[in-house]
Design a protein around this motif. Structure first.
Motif, PDB file in Angstrom:
ATOM      1  N   ALA A 109       0.866  -1.177   0.000  1.00  0.00           N
ATOM      2  CA  ALA A 109       0.000   0.000   0.000  1.00  0.00           C
ATOM      3  C   ALA A 109       0.906   1.232   0.000  1.00  0.00           C
ATOM      4  CB  ALA A 109      -0.903  -0.002   1.231  1.00  0.00           C
ATOM      5  N   PRO A 110       0.365   2.426  -0.251  1.00  0.00           N
ATOM      6  CA  PRO A 110       1.186   3.640  -0.126  1.00  0.00           C
ATOM      7  C   PRO A 110       1.817   3.725   1.256  1.00  0.00           C
ATOM      8  CG  PRO A 110      -0.858   4.140  -1.239  1.00  0.00           C
ATOM      9  CD  PRO A 110      -0.983   2.717  -0.756  1.00  0.00           C
ATOM     10  N   VAL A 111       2.979   4.340   1.345  1.00  0.00           N
ATOM     11  CA  VAL A 111       3.809   4.268   2.538  1.00  0.00           C
ATOM     12  C   VAL A 111       3.115   4.783   3.796  1.00  0.00           C
ATOM     13  CG1 VAL A 111       4.929   6.515   2.186  1.00  0.00           C
ATOM     14  CG2 VAL A 111       6.155   4.665   3.379  1.00  0.00           C
ATOM     15  N   GLU A 112       2.194   5.713   3.641  1.00  0.00           N
ATOM     16  CA  GLU A 112       1.533   6.275   4.829  1.00  0.00           C
ATOM     17  C   GLU A 112       0.438   5.357   5.359  1.00  0.00           C
ATOM     18  OE1 GLU A 112      -0.542   7.825   1.138  1.00  0.00           O
ATOM     19  OE2 GLU A 112       1.533   7.607   1.838  1.00  0.00           O
ATOM     20  N   HIS A 113       0.135   4.290   4.644  1.00  0.00           N
ATOM     21  CA  HIS A 113      -0.944   3.387   5.032  1.00  0.00           C
ATOM     22  C   HIS A 113      -0.477   2.460   6.157  1.00  0.00           C
ATOM     23  CE1 HIS A 113      -4.755   1.227   3.945  1.00  0.00           C
ATOM     24  NE2 HIS A 113      -4.148   0.259   4.621  1.00  0.00           N
ATOM     25  N   ALA A 114      -1.332   2.267   7.156  1.00  0.00           N
ATOM     26  CA  ALA A 114      -1.050   1.330   8.247  1.00  0.00           C
ATOM     27  C   ALA A 114      -2.264   0.433   8.426  1.00  0.00           C
ATOM     28  CB  ALA A 114      -0.738   2.072   9.538  1.00  0.00           C
ATOM     29  N   SER A 115      -2.019  -0.842   8.714  1.00  0.00           N
ATOM     30  CA  SER A 115      -3.124  -1.776   8.888  1.00  0.00           C
ATOM     31  C   SER A 115      -2.703  -2.897   9.817  1.00  0.00           C
ATOM     32  CB  SER A 115      -3.558  -2.359   7.544  1.00  0.00           C
ATOM     33  OG  SER A 115      -4.582  -3.324   7.722  1.00  0.00           O
ATOM     34  N   SER A 116      -3.542  -3.199  10.796  1.00  0.00           N
ATOM     35  CA  SER A 116      -3.264  -4.303  11.713  1.00  0.00           C
ATOM     36  C   SER A 116      -3.831  -5.622  11.192  1.00  0.00           C
ATOM     37  CB  SER A 116      -3.852  -4.004  13.101  1.00  0.00           C
ATOM     38  OG  SER A 116      -5.262  -3.804  13.005  1.00  0.00           O
TER      39      SER A 116
END
Length: 249
Positions: A109-116
Motif C-alpha cells: 500500500a502507499p507508505v503512509e498506510h497502516a493496517s493491523s
C-alpha cells in the motif's frame, strides 16, 4: 549435460580462451529483476569490457518475443512455465538452464498506510488492487493463486487492475492511483513510496523461481560469460541485498 558440468566446462573454456575483444550481450529479463540486474550488469561491464543491453518486461511478453526470433542471448524468466514454453520450441539451450533466485509475494500500500489486519481490510473494503496480468504474467498468476487459496479471488477479482508486469502494478500503488497492490517482496523494497502490509504464505502459490538460460543459436562468448557471472558470488550477493532469496542446488 547437468548444469554443474556445463558451468565447469564453460569456465574452463573461458579461462583457456584468454583475452578477447569486447562483445555485446542482450539480456531479456523479468521486470522484477530490474534494480538488481542493472547493478549486476554494470559490474560485469566494468570487469570484462563487454557491453550488456537489458530489456525488461513481463516474462510472457519476453518469451513470446524470443519465440518469434528476437535477438536475445540470455533469458531470465520470473517462473519456470515460460522457460518451459521456450524449451518445448527448442529456443533455449537446456544444458545452460538453472534456477537463479527466488522471491516472496506481498501485499503493498502507499507508505503512509497502516493496517493491523490487511487481509480483512482488503476483503471488506472497496479499493482497487493492482496486479500483473493474472493469466499471463508470473506475478499476477502467483497473486491469483494466493487469493484463490485464501478464498478471496471471486470476491476481489472485480476490483483488480491488471498491468503488463509487476513493476507497473507497483507504480500504481506508489503514485497513489490505487490503494493496494500484490507484487514481489523485492518490488516493495525497491520503492520507498510503498509499505509492505503482509507476506503471502509460500504454500498459497507455486514456488517463485527465476530460471535463467542461454537462447539457443544466439549465444556468444559474452553471453556465456554473463550467465556464469549471474551465479557467481558477487552477483548473488547483489540479488540477496535487493531482497531475492538464494536457490539451493
Amino acid at each position: 549435460m547437468p548444469f554443474t558440468l556445463f558451468f565447469r566446462a564453460l569456465l574452463c573454456a573461458l579461462l583457456l580462451a584468454g583475452p578477447a575483444r569486447a562483445e555485446q550481450v542482450t539480456v531479456f529479463a523479468a521486470a522484477s529483476l530490474k534494480t538488481a540486474l542493472d547493478e549486476i550488469a554494470a559490474g560485469f561491464e566494468a570487469a570484462t569490457g563487454n557491453s550488456v543491453t537489458l530489456s525488461f518486461a513481463g516474462s510472457s511478453v519476453l518469451a513470446r518475443q524470443i519465440g518469434l526470433g528476437a535477438p536475445a542471448q540470455v533469458f531470465v524468466s520470473a517462473n519456470p512455465g515460460w522457460m518451459d514454453w521456450l524449451a518445448d520450441q527448442g529456443r533455449i539451450d537446456p544444458t545452460s538452464r538453472r534456477d537463479l533466485v527466488s522471491n516472496r509475494l506481498v501485499l503493498v500500500a502507499p507508505v503512509e498506510h497502516a493496517s493491523s489486519d490487511p487481509l480483512n481490510e482488503l476483503a471488506a473494503g472497496t479499493g482497487r488492487i493492482a496486479m500483473a496480468l493474472v493469466d499471463a504474467v508470473p506475478a499476477g498468476q502467483y497473486g491469483k493463486s494466493a487469493l484463490t487459496q485464501l478464498g478471496l479471488w471471486e470476491q476481489l477479482s472485480p476490483r483488480v487492475v491488471q498491468t503488463d508486469n509487476a513493476r507497473a502494478a507497483l507504480a500504481l500503488v506508489a503514485t497513489g492511483a490505487v490503494p493496494f497492490g500484490i507484487v514481489y517482496a523485492t518490488d516493495a523494497r525497491a520503492d520507498p513510496r510503498v509499505t509492505q502490509l503482509m507476506t503471502f504464505a509460500t504454500d498459497s502459490h507455486p514456488p517463485i523461481l527465476y530460471p535463467a538460460a542461454l537462447v539457443a543459436g544466439q549465444e556468444n562468448a559474452a553471453a556465456r560469460s554473463f550467465l556464469v557471472h549471474l551465479f557467481g558470488t558477487e552477483a548473488q550477493a547483489v540479488f540477496v541485498r535487493h531482497g531475492f532469496l538464494p536457490v539451493e542446488d
